[in-house]
Design a protein around this motif. Structure first.
Motif, PDB file in Angstrom:
ATOM      1  N   TRP A 262       0.873  -1.208   0.015  1.00 35.30           N
ATOM      2  CA  TRP A 262      -0.094  -0.009  -0.132  1.00 35.30           C
ATOM      3  C   TRP A 262       0.862   1.317  -0.030  1.00 35.30           C
ATOM      4  O   TRP A 262       1.613   1.320   0.938  1.00 35.30           O
ATOM      5  CB  TRP A 262      -0.911  -0.265   1.165  1.00 35.30           C
ATOM      6  N   ILE A 263       0.766   2.131  -0.893  1.00 33.24           N
ATOM      7  CA  ILE A 263       1.428   3.089  -1.054  1.00 33.24           C
ATOM      8  C   ILE A 263       0.360   4.404  -1.234  1.00 33.24           C
ATOM      9  O   ILE A 263      -0.054   4.809  -2.290  1.00 33.24           O
ATOM     10  CB  ILE A 263       2.409   3.352  -2.231  1.00 33.24           C
ATOM     11  N   ALA A 264       0.396   5.182  -0.207  1.00 34.49           N
ATOM     12  CA  ALA A 264      -0.331   6.433   0.057  1.00 34.49           C
ATOM     13  C   ALA A 264       0.331   7.660   0.217  1.00 34.49           C
ATOM     14  O   ALA A 264       1.114   7.926   1.164  1.00 34.49           O
ATOM     15  CB  ALA A 264      -1.630   6.307   0.934  1.00 34.49           C
ATOM     16  N   ARG A 265       0.266   8.677  -0.836  1.00 33.14           N
ATOM     17  CA  ARG A 265       1.030   9.947  -0.675  1.00 33.14           C
ATOM     18  C   ARG A 265       0.016  10.874  -0.343  1.00 33.14           C
ATOM     19  O   ARG A 265      -1.281  10.596  -0.305  1.00 33.14           O
ATOM     20  CB  ARG A 265       1.798  10.120  -2.063  1.00 33.14           C
ATOM     21  N   GLN A 266       0.707  12.112  -0.283  1.00 37.32           N
ATOM     22  CA  GLN A 266      -0.191  13.112   0.074  1.00 37.32           C
ATOM     23  C   GLN A 266       0.433  14.463  -0.725  1.00 37.32           C
ATOM     24  O   GLN A 266       1.450  14.641  -0.630  1.00 37.32           O
ATOM     25  CB  GLN A 266      -0.273  13.513   1.693  1.00 37.32           C
ATOM     26  N   GLY A 267      -0.358  15.407  -1.201  1.00 37.19           N
ATOM     27  CA  GLY A 267      -0.196  16.288  -2.111  1.00 37.19           C
ATOM     28  C   GLY A 267       0.379  16.335  -3.585  1.00 37.19           C
ATOM     29  O   GLY A 267       0.592  17.172  -4.143  1.00 37.19           O
ATOM     30  N   LEU A 268       0.026  15.168  -3.762  1.00 36.11           N
ATOM     31  CA  LEU A 268       0.195  14.749  -5.551  1.00 36.11           C
ATOM     32  C   LEU A 268      -1.118  14.808  -6.090  1.00 36.11           C
ATOM     33  O   LEU A 268      -1.971  15.801  -6.009  1.00 36.11           O
ATOM     34  CB  LEU A 268       0.696  13.518  -5.513  1.00 36.11           C
ATOM     35  N   PHE A 269      -1.550  13.686  -6.953  1.00 34.74           N
ATOM     36  CA  PHE A 269      -2.824  13.912  -7.849  1.00 34.74           C
ATOM     37  C   PHE A 269      -3.016  12.376  -8.204  1.00 34.74           C
ATOM     38  O   PHE A 269      -2.170  11.467  -7.977  1.00 34.74           O
ATOM     39  CB  PHE A 269      -2.589  15.040  -8.759  1.00 34.74           C
ATOM     40  N   HIS A 270      -4.137  12.353  -8.940  1.00 36.99           N
ATOM     41  CA  HIS A 270      -4.610  11.330  -9.356  1.00 36.99           C
ATOM     42  C   HIS A 270      -3.827  10.515 -10.544  1.00 36.99           C
ATOM     43  O   HIS A 270      -3.381  11.263 -11.296  1.00 36.99           O
ATOM     44  CB  HIS A 270      -5.973  11.488  -9.942  1.00 36.99           C
ATOM     45  N   VAL A 271      -3.539   9.329 -10.179  1.00 34.68           N
ATOM     46  CA  VAL A 271      -2.519   8.465 -11.038  1.00 34.68           C
ATOM     47  C   VAL A 271      -1.376   9.199 -11.536  1.00 34.68           C
ATOM     48  O   VAL A 271      -0.865   8.972 -12.477  1.00 34.68           O
ATOM     49  CB  VAL A 271      -3.406   8.112 -12.321  1.00 34.68           C
ATOM     50  N   TRP A 272      -0.604   9.770 -10.596  1.00 32.53           N
ATOM     51  CA  TRP A 272       0.880  10.606 -10.882  1.00 32.53           C
ATOM     52  C   TRP A 272       1.736   9.488 -11.101  1.00 32.53           C
ATOM     53  O   TRP A 272       2.617   9.988 -11.914  1.00 32.53           O
ATOM     54  CB  TRP A 272       1.367  11.357  -9.516  1.00 32.53           C
ATOM     55  N   PRO A 273       1.831   8.232 -10.931  1.00 30.58           N
ATOM     56  CA  PRO A 273       2.954   7.346 -11.379  1.00 30.58           C
ATOM     57  C   PRO A 273       3.052   7.165 -12.829  1.00 30.58           C
ATOM     58  O   PRO A 273       4.148   6.618 -13.112  1.00 30.58           O
ATOM     59  CB  PRO A 273       2.646   6.129 -10.522  1.00 30.58           C
ATOM     60  N   ILE A 274       1.940   7.415 -13.659  1.00 35.05           N
ATOM     61  CA  ILE A 274       2.138   7.269 -15.116  1.00 35.05           C
ATOM     62  C   ILE A 274       3.117   8.310 -15.696  1.00 35.05           C
ATOM     63  O   ILE A 274       3.407   8.060 -16.786  1.00 35.05           O
ATOM     64  CB  ILE A 274       0.790   7.120 -15.747  1.00 35.05           C
ATOM     65  N   MET A 275       3.617   9.455 -14.751  1.00 33.08           N
ATOM     66  CA  MET A 275       4.107  10.739 -15.459  1.00 33.08           C
ATOM     67  C   MET A 275       5.466  10.325 -15.452  1.00 33.08           C
ATOM     68  O   MET A 275       6.039  11.464 -15.182  1.00 33.08           O
ATOM     69  CB  MET A 275       3.489  12.045 -14.913  1.00 33.08           C
ATOM     70  N   VAL A 276       5.984   9.397 -15.797  1.00 34.21           N
ATOM     71  CA  VAL A 276       7.618   9.171 -16.028  1.00 34.21           C
ATOM     72  C   VAL A 276       7.707   9.543 -17.582  1.00 34.21           C
ATOM     73  O   VAL A 276       7.104   9.096 -18.342  1.00 34.21           O
ATOM     74  CB  VAL A 276       8.072   7.584 -15.614  1.00 34.21           C
TER      75      VAL A 276
END
Length: 296
Positions: A262-276
């Motif tokens: 489980w990886i829960a971040r804060q202050g980012l946005f929806h589906v941020w991991p795709i933006m590599v």
């Protein structure tokens, strides 16, 4: 604190993507305009090629190294009404390079022209096609983001219903998992989510699935039985409207004895991991995902 790039993306998303109270037809048109023409450029790593595949069971892209040892089946997001595989070539290329893998990005039918369960059926067809191509289930990882995350979970449940072997592992980025739109975070995070609103999510669900079908776990995978499922990685931002959807899946999976990262971040946005490779936080999550796939 989020990176400068993340703050720019959030500003852009709030202006270009987020809307409130659009009627269904207008929402579909808006999301197709926003998601079907991605603004980024594709930079595939050296040694990785993208080819198009068109068969009766699978239409989409294959992003792969010359001699892949692993397979990833990735379902793109887009609220079940929009999205294109090209958006994911950068992510797929880096997964392919770092895991010596072939990443398959299938095209699936959109609502309202093709409502539930058309997309789920197409995803099941894509997985069955990989098995017919000679890949073992243990070689295969399935994953997706947003609606594609929901389709990933629906595919897992559907594969078990069909008696097909399950993939070795799965991952989802901010999955949409409740077609009823009941998660408390939808309204609680409506103002802070920079990309989606509660009304966008609920209207998209109305377009995708009829009210009488919403208790079907393939439409609302948060209602599914996860006993026997493979290890599952979930990422979600605590400020997004779909946070409760991800939580619900996590809790059902853990209750069924599934290994969950489980990886829960804060202050980012929806589906941020795709933006590599552009977003530093996405590069961090890519490292986490690669390690998860290797570990399992």
């Amino acid at each position: 604190m989020p990176s400068f790039t993340a703050r720019l993306v959030k500003l852009f998303a709030r202006r270009a993507i987020k809307r409130r109270d659009l009627p269904p037809q207008a929402l579909v048109a808006h999301l197709r305009k926003a998601f079907n023409r991605p603004p980024g450029i594709t930079l595939l790593p050296r040694g990785v090629r993208c080819t198009r595949i068109e068969t009766t069971q699978f239409t989409g892209d294959r992003v792969a190294t010359a001699a892949p040892e692993r397979v990833i089946l990735y379902f793109h997001g887009g609220a079940y009404v929009a999205g294109v595989t090209r958006t994911y070539h950068n992510l797929a290329g880096r997964l392919a390079q770092q895991l010596n893998a072939a990443v398959y990005l299938p095209v699936y039918p959109f609502a309202p022209e093709h409502p539930f369960p058309a997309a789920v059926n197409r995803c099941l067809d894509a997985y069955a096609w990989l098995l017919e191509e000679g890949y073992s289930s243990e070689q295969i990882t399935i994953g997706g983001d947003s609606a594609g995350g929901g389709l990933t979970l629906s595919t897992l449940l559907g594969l078990r219903d069909k008696g097909l072997p399950l993939p070795g592992r799965a991952f989802v980025f901010s999955p949409a998992s409740d077609a009823h739109g009941r998660g408390t975070s939808l309204d609680a995070n409506d103002n802070v989510d920079c990309m989606l609103s509660a009304s966008m999510i609920r209207t998209a669900a109305d377009v995708y699935v009829s009210p009488e079908q919403r208790d079907n776990p393939l439409a609302s995978p948060c209602l599914g039985d996860y006993h026997g499922m493979p290890p599952l990685l979930i990422t979600v931002d605590q400020d997004e409207c779909l946070y409760s959807d991800a939580e619900a899946v996590r809790d059902k999976a853990l209750a069924a004895g599934v290994k969950v990262e489980w990886i829960a971040r804060q202050g980012l946005f929806h589906v941020w991991p795709i933006m590599v490779p552009w977003l530093p936080e996405a590069r961090r999550e890519l490292r986490e995902l690669v390690a998860f796939i290797r570990q399992h």
